[in-house]
Design a protein around this motif. Structure first.
Motif, PDB file in Angstrom:
ATOM      1  N   PHE A   1       9.741  51.961 -70.430  1.00  0.00           N
ATOM      2  CA  PHE A   1      10.805  51.852 -69.375  1.00  0.00           C
ATOM      3  C   PHE A   1      10.490  50.596 -68.843  1.00  0.00           C
ATOM      4  CE2 PHE A   1      11.494  52.106 -64.872  1.00  0.00           C
ATOM      5  CZ  PHE A   1      12.951  52.574 -64.960  1.00  0.00           C
ATOM      6  N   LYS A   2       9.472  50.403 -68.567  1.00  0.00           N
ATOM      7  CA  LYS A   2       9.013  48.786 -67.890  1.00  0.00           C
ATOM      8  C   LYS A   2       9.391  47.663 -68.613  1.00  0.00           C
ATOM      9  CE  LYS A   2       5.322  46.101 -66.084  1.00  0.00           C
ATOM     10  NZ  LYS A   2       3.897  45.801 -65.383  1.00  0.00           N
ATOM     11  N   GLU A   3       8.934  47.882 -70.066  1.00  0.00           N
ATOM     12  CA  GLU A   3       9.108  46.736 -70.929  1.00  0.00           C
ATOM     13  C   GLU A   3      10.695  46.564 -71.133  1.00  0.00           C
ATOM     14  OE1 GLU A   3       8.305  45.724 -75.712  1.00  0.00           O
ATOM     15  OE2 GLU A   3       7.306  47.365 -74.598  1.00  0.00           O
ATOM     16  N   GLU A   4      11.442  47.872 -71.267  1.00  0.00           N
ATOM     17  CA  GLU A   4      13.119  47.716 -71.485  1.00  0.00           C
ATOM     18  C   GLU A   4      13.785  47.118 -70.384  1.00  0.00           C
ATOM     19  OE1 GLU A   4      14.730  51.302 -73.111  1.00  0.00           O
ATOM     20  OE2 GLU A   4      13.162  51.362 -74.664  1.00  0.00           O
ATOM     21  N   VAL A   5      13.361  47.516 -69.158  1.00  0.00           N
ATOM     22  CA  VAL A   5      13.959  47.181 -67.875  1.00  0.00           C
ATOM     23  C   VAL A   5      13.658  45.746 -67.855  1.00  0.00           C
ATOM     24  CG1 VAL A   5      13.785  47.021 -65.301  1.00  0.00           C
ATOM     25  CG2 VAL A   5      13.862  49.458 -66.629  1.00  0.00           C
ATOM     26  N   LEU A   6      12.550  45.005 -67.929  1.00  0.00           N
ATOM     27  CA  LEU A   6      12.189  43.740 -67.925  1.00  0.00           C
ATOM     28  C   LEU A   6      13.144  42.765 -69.055  1.00  0.00           C
ATOM     29  CD1 LEU A   6       8.501  43.667 -66.996  1.00  0.00           C
ATOM     30  CD2 LEU A   6      10.484  43.084 -65.451  1.00  0.00           C
ATOM     31  N   GLU A   7      13.187  43.325 -70.053  1.00  0.00           N
ATOM     32  CA  GLU A   7      13.934  42.701 -71.164  1.00  0.00           C
ATOM     33  C   GLU A   7      15.349  42.945 -70.841  1.00  0.00           C
ATOM     34  OE1 GLU A   7      15.377  43.886 -75.722  1.00  0.00           O
ATOM     35  OE2 GLU A   7      13.452  44.698 -75.114  1.00  0.00           O
ATOM     36  N   LYS A   8      16.054  43.867 -70.393  1.00  0.00           N
ATOM     37  CA  LYS A   8      17.381  43.856 -70.121  1.00  0.00           C
ATOM     38  C   LYS A   8      18.003  43.528 -68.689  1.00  0.00           C
ATOM     39  CE  LYS A   8      17.754  47.520 -73.551  1.00  0.00           C
ATOM     40  NZ  LYS A   8      17.989  48.861 -73.887  1.00  0.00           N
ATOM     41  N   CYS A   9      17.167  43.333 -67.609  1.00  0.00           N
ATOM     42  CA  CYS A   9      17.332  43.271 -66.214  1.00  0.00           C
ATOM     43  C   CYS A   9      16.681  42.277 -65.666  1.00  0.00           C
ATOM     44  CB  CYS A   9      17.363  44.802 -65.571  1.00  0.00           C
ATOM     45  SG  CYS A   9      18.286  45.911 -66.307  1.00  0.00           S
ATOM     46  N   SER A  10      15.743  41.594 -66.057  1.00  0.00           N
ATOM     47  CA  SER A  10      14.953  40.383 -65.382  1.00  0.00           C
ATOM     48  C   SER A  10      15.765  39.487 -64.781  1.00  0.00           C
ATOM     49  CB  SER A  10      13.878  39.962 -66.260  1.00  0.00           C
ATOM     50  OG  SER A  10      14.425  39.362 -67.461  1.00  0.00           O
ATOM     51  N   GLN A  11      16.825  39.206 -65.219  1.00  0.00           N
ATOM     52  CA  GLN A  11      17.768  38.390 -64.632  1.00  0.00           C
ATOM     53  C   GLN A  11      18.384  38.629 -63.358  1.00  0.00           C
ATOM     54  OE1 GLN A  11      17.752  35.075 -65.841  1.00  0.00           O
ATOM     55  NE2 GLN A  11      16.295  36.047 -67.049  1.00  0.00           N
ATOM     56  N   ASP A  12      18.450  40.037 -63.041  1.00  0.00           N
ATOM     57  CA  ASP A  12      19.054  40.576 -62.137  1.00  0.00           C
ATOM     58  C   ASP A  12      18.015  40.241 -60.603  1.00  0.00           C
ATOM     59  OD1 ASP A  12      20.970  41.564 -63.428  1.00  0.00           O
ATOM     60  OD2 ASP A  12      20.066  43.506 -63.431  1.00  0.00           O
ATOM     61  N   HIS A  13      18.697  39.937 -59.453  1.00  0.00           N
ATOM     62  CA  HIS A  13      18.264  39.421 -58.441  1.00  0.00           C
ATOM     63  C   HIS A  13      16.813  40.502 -57.819  1.00  0.00           C
ATOM     64  CE1 HIS A  13      17.606  37.794 -54.225  1.00  0.00           C
ATOM     65  NE2 HIS A  13      17.392  38.960 -53.979  1.00  0.00           N
ATOM     66  N   GLY A  14      15.777  39.689 -57.767  1.00  0.00           N
ATOM     67  CA  GLY A  14      14.810  40.447 -57.174  1.00  0.00           C
ATOM     68  C   GLY A  14      14.008  41.267 -58.199  1.00  0.00           C
ATOM     69  N   VAL A  15      14.405  41.498 -59.607  1.00  0.00           N
ATOM     70  CA  VAL A  15      13.656  42.193 -60.420  1.00  0.00           C
ATOM     71  C   VAL A  15      12.436  41.449 -61.182  1.00  0.00           C
ATOM     72  CG1 VAL A  15      13.654  43.490 -62.517  1.00  0.00           C
ATOM     73  CG2 VAL A  15      15.636  43.698 -60.840  1.00  0.00           C
ATOM     74  N   SER A  16      11.183  41.836 -61.094  1.00  0.00           N
ATOM     75  CA  SER A  16      10.101  41.487 -61.819  1.00  0.00           C
ATOM     76  C   SER A  16       9.029  42.591 -61.716  1.00  0.00           C
ATOM     77  CB  SER A  16       9.746  40.414 -60.569  1.00  0.00           C
ATOM     78  OG  SER A  16       8.876  41.083 -59.732  1.00  0.00           O
ATOM     79  N   SER A  17       8.300  41.906 -62.719  1.00  0.00           N
ATOM     80  CA  SER A  17       7.259  43.042 -63.218  1.00  0.00           C
ATOM     81  C   SER A  17       6.155  43.379 -61.943  1.00  0.00           C
ATOM     82  CB  SER A  17       6.166  42.283 -64.173  1.00  0.00           C
ATOM     83  OG  SER A  17       5.459  41.200 -63.749  1.00  0.00           O
ATOM     84  N   SER A  18       6.020  42.597 -61.008  1.00  0.00           N
ATOM     85  CA  SER A  18       5.350  43.032 -59.768  1.00  0.00           C
ATOM     86  C   SER A  18       5.835  44.279 -59.191  1.00  0.00           C
ATOM     87  CB  SER A  18       5.279  41.970 -58.942  1.00  0.00           C
ATOM     88  OG  SER A  18       6.443  41.621 -58.153  1.00  0.00           O
ATOM     89  N   LEU A  19       7.128  44.737 -59.513  1.00  0.00           N
ATOM     90  CA  LEU A  19       7.613  46.066 -58.609  1.00  0.00           C
ATOM     91  C   LEU A  19       7.292  47.262 -59.308  1.00  0.00           C
ATOM     92  CD1 LEU A  19      11.194  44.756 -58.382  1.00  0.00           C
ATOM     93  CD2 LEU A  19       9.491  44.507 -56.636  1.00  0.00           C
TER      94      LEU A  19
END
Length: 357
Positions: free
Chosen positions: A153-171
């Motif tokens: 889930f984490k990998e796919e979210v970062l792959e598809k949504c990392s450009q969205d405001h505030g989204v980062s692996s630290s969350l």
């Protein structure tokens, strides 16, 4: 206030009638040692009898108090203790700092001893509410299969949504610490921890075994939801849980456990029902990568940490992962988990537990 139906306050298993008083503003609110327990500060009256012993010199009452709270009863330069003793005409004996024991109240009049005990209880309740919690009741969700799906889930979210405001692996939550929180506790010495452990075992005997049927609870973790109102400004994203058989047994056990702990005075009542959720993303993790602050977004009552948060835009996450399936898990125990800790598996250290099987 309706004098025929006064507000009742439960503190430590006892019930007080709250009298209408005029609240005073203290200039140094943060300096808790300066608190003065004057007549107008503690106008609550006990609705049930304290255990007061009659002695050769009068009357005596003993109060179990964790040593970190001694300073609040003593006050700055001993002023709170002196004032309590003067106004209730009692003598208050407090153990040495760091030494666990009982506060002993003695006096020639029973009413004075009861008055001093009441004021001490109200003082302690006030200061306990200001303490950050130390333990929490939890169901662990960190089984290997769930961790694996969470990392996907984490990998796919970062792959598809990392450009969205505030989204980062630290969350993202630490996968080894995935859990359901039932409620938080402030336990300040070994005696209070043991009291919580004993209550867990009584709950097992009184109702948990009957509801669970002596077997682990088969639960599915599926779908995500958010805490606040605007999905474009999320602070917490959590995974939803439900019983595989469609029953409400998990909810019933959670609600009854919290009800028992609240009634015992070990836990504060926050909601009518336990909100069963597994945090997967939390903006508090930006400032606390260890994942130690996820159990509650506001660790100090009255002191909001939301101003420190940087929200994230979770619209796309909701759209793409609304029904993400994290897997099935067998819940086999309720744990008394210790905050800011880890065991050999990476989960929180366990001070005690209630087994379902």
């Amino acid at each position: 206030m309706d004098v025929l139906r006064p507000t009742l306050i439960r503190i430590g298993g006892r019930v007080y009638r709250k009298n209408l008083i005029q609240e005073q503003a203290f200039q140094h609110e943060e300096e808790e040692e300066d608190f003065c327990a004057g007549p107008s500060d503690c106008a609550d009256e006990p609705c049930d009898a304290f255990v007061v012993e009659e002695t050769e010199k009068g009357f005596q009452c003993r109060v179990e108090v964790p040593s970190p709270f001694y300073k609040y009863i003593i006050g700055k330069k001993g002023e709170t203790k002196k004032r309590l003793e003067t106004e209730t005409r009692t003598s208050i004996s407090i153990p040495k700092p760091g030494v666990e024991g009982e506060i002993v109240i003695t006096g020639q009049h029973r009413s004075g001893v009861i008055s001093a005990r009441t004021r001490i209880d109200v003082l302690l309740d006030s200061f306990r509410k200001k303490q950050p919690f130390t333990h929490f009741l939890s169901f662990a969700l960190n089984q290997p299969a769930i961790q694996e799906k969470f990392l996907q889930f984490k990998e796919e979210v970062l792959e598809k949504c990392s450009q969205d405001h505030g989204v980062s692996s630290s969350l993202f939550q630490n996968p080894a610490k995935l859990h359901l929180t039932l409620g938080t506790l402030v336990l300040l010495n070994e005696q209070e921890i043991q009291k919580a452990c004993d209550l867990l075992q009584r709950c097992k005997e009184d109702f948990v075994d009957q509801i669970a049927g002596g077997k682990p609870l088969a639960v599915e973790v599926a779908g995500v939801e958010y805490m606040n109102d605007d999905p474009a400004m999320m602070d917490i994203l959590y995974a939803k849980v439900h019983m595989k058989d469609g029953s409400d047994r998990l909810q019933v056990i959670a609600d009854q456990l919290v009800e028992r702990f609240v009634a015992s005075g070990l836990m504060l009542k926050e909601w009518d029902r336990v909100k069963l959720h597994a945090t997967v993303m939390n903006t508090l993790f930006r400032k606390d990568p260890s994942g130690a602050s996820e159990e509650r977004s506001n660790t100090m009552p009255g002191k909001s940490s939301f101003k420190e948060r940087e929200s994230f835009n979770g619209r796309n996450i909701l759209k793409l992962f609304e029904n993400f399936y994290f897997g099935e898990v067998q819940l086999d125990s309720v744990r008394l988990s210790q905050r800011f800790s880890s065991d050999a598996s990476g989960y929180y250290a366990t001070s005690g537990q209630l087994t379902l099987s």
